[in-house]
Design a protein around this motif. Sequence first.
Motif, PDB file in Angstrom:
ATOM      1  N   MET A   1     -10.299  22.927  13.580  1.00 57.78           N
ATOM      2  CA  MET A   1     -10.799  22.400  14.396  1.00 57.78           C
ATOM      3  C   MET A   1     -12.082  21.718  14.540  1.00 57.78           C
ATOM      4  O   MET A   1     -12.427  20.806  15.036  1.00 57.78           O
ATOM      5  CB  MET A   1     -10.737  23.618  15.653  1.00 57.78           C
ATOM      6  CG  MET A   1     -10.876  23.395  17.052  1.00 57.78           C
ATOM      7  SD  MET A   1      -9.709  22.147  17.689  1.00 57.78           S
ATOM      8  CE  MET A   1      -8.346  23.149  18.380  1.00 57.78           C
ATOM      9  N   ALA A   2     -13.222  22.304  13.722  1.00 59.16           N
ATOM     10  CA  ALA A   2     -14.305  21.662  13.580  1.00 59.16           C
ATOM     11  C   ALA A   2     -14.201  20.386  12.887  1.00 59.16           C
ATOM     12  O   ALA A   2     -15.175  19.713  13.033  1.00 59.16           O
ATOM     13  CB  ALA A   2     -15.210  22.582  12.666  1.00 59.16           C
ATOM     14  N   GLU A   3     -13.306  20.289  11.889  1.00 59.80           N
ATOM     15  CA  GLU A   3     -13.173  19.040  11.490  1.00 59.80           C
ATOM     16  C   GLU A   3     -12.750  17.736  12.240  1.00 59.80           C
ATOM     17  O   GLU A   3     -13.469  16.610  12.085  1.00 59.80           O
ATOM     18  CB  GLU A   3     -12.016  18.844  10.229  1.00 59.80           C
ATOM     19  CG  GLU A   3     -12.611  19.863   8.893  1.00 59.80           C
ATOM     20  CD  GLU A   3     -11.431  19.738   7.659  1.00 59.80           C
ATOM     21  OE1 GLU A   3     -10.534  18.887   7.804  1.00 59.80           O
ATOM     22  OE2 GLU A   3     -11.383  20.692   7.142  1.00 59.80           O
ATOM     23  N   LYS A   4     -12.045  18.117  13.197  1.00 61.83           N
ATOM     24  CA  LYS A   4     -11.547  17.058  14.200  1.00 61.83           C
ATOM     25  C   LYS A   4     -12.881  16.575  15.153  1.00 61.83           C
ATOM     26  O   LYS A   4     -13.132  15.284  15.134  1.00 61.83           O
ATOM     27  CB  LYS A   4     -10.700  17.752  15.174  1.00 61.83           C
ATOM     28  CG  LYS A   4     -10.005  16.805  15.943  1.00 61.83           C
ATOM     29  CD  LYS A   4      -8.945  17.381  16.840  1.00 61.83           C
ATOM     30  CE  LYS A   4      -7.674  16.256  17.100  1.00 61.83           C
ATOM     31  NZ  LYS A   4      -6.557  16.799  18.037  1.00 61.83           N
ATOM     32  N   GLY A   5     -13.835  17.372  15.338  1.00 64.81           N
ATOM     33  CA  GLY A   5     -15.009  17.308  15.874  1.00 64.81           C
ATOM     34  C   GLY A   5     -16.042  16.435  15.063  1.00 64.81           C
ATOM     35  O   GLY A   5     -16.753  15.400  15.526  1.00 64.81           O
ATOM     36  N   ASN A   6     -15.903  16.609  13.749  1.00 61.10           N
ATOM     37  CA  ASN A   6     -16.919  16.071  12.693  1.00 61.10           C
ATOM     38  C   ASN A   6     -16.230  14.427  12.624  1.00 61.10           C
ATOM     39  O   ASN A   6     -17.085  13.601  12.704  1.00 61.10           O
ATOM     40  CB  ASN A   6     -16.838  16.437  11.360  1.00 61.10           C
ATOM     41  CG  ASN A   6     -17.649  17.890  11.470  1.00 61.10           C
ATOM     42  OD1 ASN A   6     -18.645  17.858  12.102  1.00 61.10           O
ATOM     43  ND2 ASN A   6     -17.424  18.542  10.558  1.00 61.10           N
ATOM     44  N   TRP A   7     -14.978  14.258  12.632  1.00 63.90           N
ATOM     45  CA  TRP A   7     -14.317  12.922  12.571  1.00 63.90           C
ATOM     46  C   TRP A   7     -14.672  12.316  13.768  1.00 63.90           C
ATOM     47  O   TRP A   7     -15.127  11.007  13.606  1.00 63.90           O
ATOM     48  CB  TRP A   7     -12.786  13.014  12.383  1.00 63.90           C
ATOM     49  CG  TRP A   7     -12.539  13.436  10.880  1.00 63.90           C
ATOM     50  CD1 TRP A   7     -12.059  14.420  10.377  1.00 63.90           C
ATOM     51  CD2 TRP A   7     -12.581  12.483   9.997  1.00 63.90           C
ATOM     52  NE1 TRP A   7     -11.620  14.455   9.335  1.00 63.90           N
ATOM     53  CE2 TRP A   7     -12.116  13.366   8.688  1.00 63.90           C
ATOM     54  CE3 TRP A   7     -13.162  11.418   9.610  1.00 63.90           C
ATOM     55  CZ2 TRP A   7     -12.167  12.766   7.293  1.00 63.90           C
ATOM     56  CZ3 TRP A   7     -13.078  10.673   8.360  1.00 63.90           C
ATOM     57  CH2 TRP A   7     -12.359  11.640   7.317  1.00 63.90           C
ATOM     58  N   SER A   8     -14.524  12.754  15.130  1.00 65.65           N
ATOM     59  CA  SER A   8     -14.787  11.978  16.228  1.00 65.65           C
ATOM     60  C   SER A   8     -16.510  11.595  16.256  1.00 65.65           C
ATOM     61  O   SER A   8     -16.745  10.529  16.531  1.00 65.65           O
ATOM     62  CB  SER A   8     -14.560  12.826  17.400  1.00 65.65           C
ATOM     63  OG  SER A   8     -15.403  13.892  17.639  1.00 65.65           O
TER      64      SER A   8
ATOM     65  N   MET B   1     -18.208  11.019  13.496  1.00 62.69           N
ATOM     66  CA  MET B   1     -18.333   9.914  12.583  1.00 62.69           C
ATOM     67  C   MET B   1     -17.876   8.629  13.174  1.00 62.69           C
ATOM     68  O   MET B   1     -18.424   7.463  13.109  1.00 62.69           O
ATOM     69  CB  MET B   1     -17.532  10.182  11.430  1.00 62.69           C
ATOM     70  CG  MET B   1     -18.470  10.746  10.359  1.00 62.69           C
ATOM     71  SD  MET B   1     -17.859  11.030   8.652  1.00 62.69           S
ATOM     72  CE  MET B   1     -16.194  10.261   8.713  1.00 62.69           C
ATOM     73  N   LEU B   2     -16.719   8.572  13.616  1.00 60.74           N
ATOM     74  CA  LEU B   2     -16.220   7.367  14.386  1.00 60.74           C
ATOM     75  C   LEU B   2     -17.179   6.888  15.483  1.00 60.74           C
ATOM     76  O   LEU B   2     -17.446   5.532  15.746  1.00 60.74           O
ATOM     77  CB  LEU B   2     -14.932   7.639  14.961  1.00 60.74           C
ATOM     78  CG  LEU B   2     -13.695   8.016  13.850  1.00 60.74           C
ATOM     79  CD1 LEU B   2     -12.403   8.239  14.524  1.00 60.74           C
ATOM     80  CD2 LEU B   2     -13.563   6.574  12.903  1.00 60.74           C
ATOM     81  N   LYS B   3     -17.781   7.761  16.159  1.00 60.43           N
ATOM     82  CA  LYS B   3     -18.714   7.320  17.504  1.00 60.43           C
ATOM     83  C   LYS B   3     -19.820   6.765  16.675  1.00 60.43           C
ATOM     84  O   LYS B   3     -20.372   5.691  17.085  1.00 60.43           O
ATOM     85  CB  LYS B   3     -19.154   8.636  18.349  1.00 60.43           C
ATOM     86  CG  LYS B   3     -19.960   8.300  19.197  1.00 60.43           C
ATOM     87  CD  LYS B   3     -20.549   9.475  20.176  1.00 60.43           C
ATOM     88  CE  LYS B   3     -21.493   9.052  21.074  1.00 60.43           C
ATOM     89  NZ  LYS B   3     -22.260  10.253  21.698  1.00 60.43           N
ATOM     90  N   PHE B   4     -20.328   7.439  15.581  1.00 58.98           N
ATOM     91  CA  PHE B   4     -21.498   6.854  15.061  1.00 58.98           C
ATOM     92  C   PHE B   4     -21.219   5.352  14.441  1.00 58.98           C
ATOM     93  O   PHE B   4     -22.214   4.443  14.597  1.00 58.98           O
ATOM     94  CB  PHE B   4     -21.934   7.774  13.773  1.00 58.98           C
ATOM     95  CG  PHE B   4     -22.963   7.093  12.654  1.00 58.98           C
ATOM     96  CD1 PHE B   4     -24.452   7.115  13.402  1.00 58.98           C
ATOM     97  CD2 PHE B   4     -22.690   6.705  11.501  1.00 58.98           C
ATOM     98  CE1 PHE B   4     -25.357   6.556  12.518  1.00 58.98           C
ATOM     99  CE2 PHE B   4     -23.695   5.865  10.808  1.00 58.98           C
ATOM    100  CZ  PHE B   4     -24.807   6.064  11.117  1.00 58.98           C
ATOM    101  N   PHE B   5     -20.099   5.059  13.968  1.00 56.15           N
ATOM    102  CA  PHE B   5     -19.864   3.703  13.362  1.00 56.15           C
ATOM    103  C   PHE B   5     -19.556   2.799  14.295  1.00 56.15           C
ATOM    104  O   PHE B   5     -19.803   1.692  14.348  1.00 56.15           O
ATOM    105  CB  PHE B   5     -18.630   4.066  12.304  1.00 56.15           C
ATOM    106  CG  PHE B   5     -19.206   4.365  10.991  1.00 56.15           C
ATOM    107  CD1 PHE B   5     -19.944   3.788  10.055  1.00 56.15           C
ATOM    108  CD2 PHE B   5     -18.451   5.636  10.488  1.00 56.15           C
ATOM    109  CE1 PHE B   5     -20.185   4.494   9.026  1.00 56.15           C
ATOM    110  CE2 PHE B   5     -19.225   6.056   9.338  1.00 56.15           C
ATOM    111  CZ  PHE B   5     -19.792   5.608   8.405  1.00 56.15           C
ATOM    112  N   ARG B   6     -19.033   3.265  15.392  1.00 52.67           N
ATOM    113  CA  ARG B   6     -18.956   2.402  16.666  1.00 52.67           C
ATOM    114  C   ARG B   6     -20.211   1.818  17.284  1.00 52.67           C
ATOM    115  O   ARG B   6     -20.431   0.770  17.410  1.00 52.67           O
ATOM    116  CB  ARG B   6     -18.058   3.033  17.747  1.00 52.67           C
ATOM    117  CG  ARG B   6     -16.488   2.957  17.743  1.00 52.67           C
ATOM    118  CD  ARG B   6     -15.769   3.213  18.840  1.00 52.67           C
ATOM    119  NE  ARG B   6     -15.034   4.472  18.413  1.00 52.67           N
ATOM    120  CZ  ARG B   6     -15.236   5.507  18.861  1.00 52.67           C
ATOM    121  NH1 ARG B   6     -15.861   5.914  19.941  1.00 52.67           N
ATOM    122  NH2 ARG B   6     -14.393   6.682  18.469  1.00 52.67           N
TER     123      ARG B   6
END
Length: 67
Positions: free
Chosen positions: A1-8, A10-15
């Motif tokens: 579950m924590a990995e899903k938060g990390n991916w989101s 990261m995606l927000k950061f790159f956006r």
Amino acid sequence: MAEKGNWSKMLKFFREVKAELKKVNWPNRDKLVSYTMVVIVSILLISLFIGGVDLVFSNLVRLIILD
């Protein structure tokens, strides 16, 4: 579950990075070439100055040590 938060995160950061890069006022080719020439000439002048100072000081040290 924590990995899903990390991916989101990261995606927000790159956006956000992509959005900020769109705001950058990029120079045109002529300005880029002129800025590059200023940097190259500055580097050459500074390196010649430092090389000259190094040569003078190394000769002074050589004279002091040999005498």
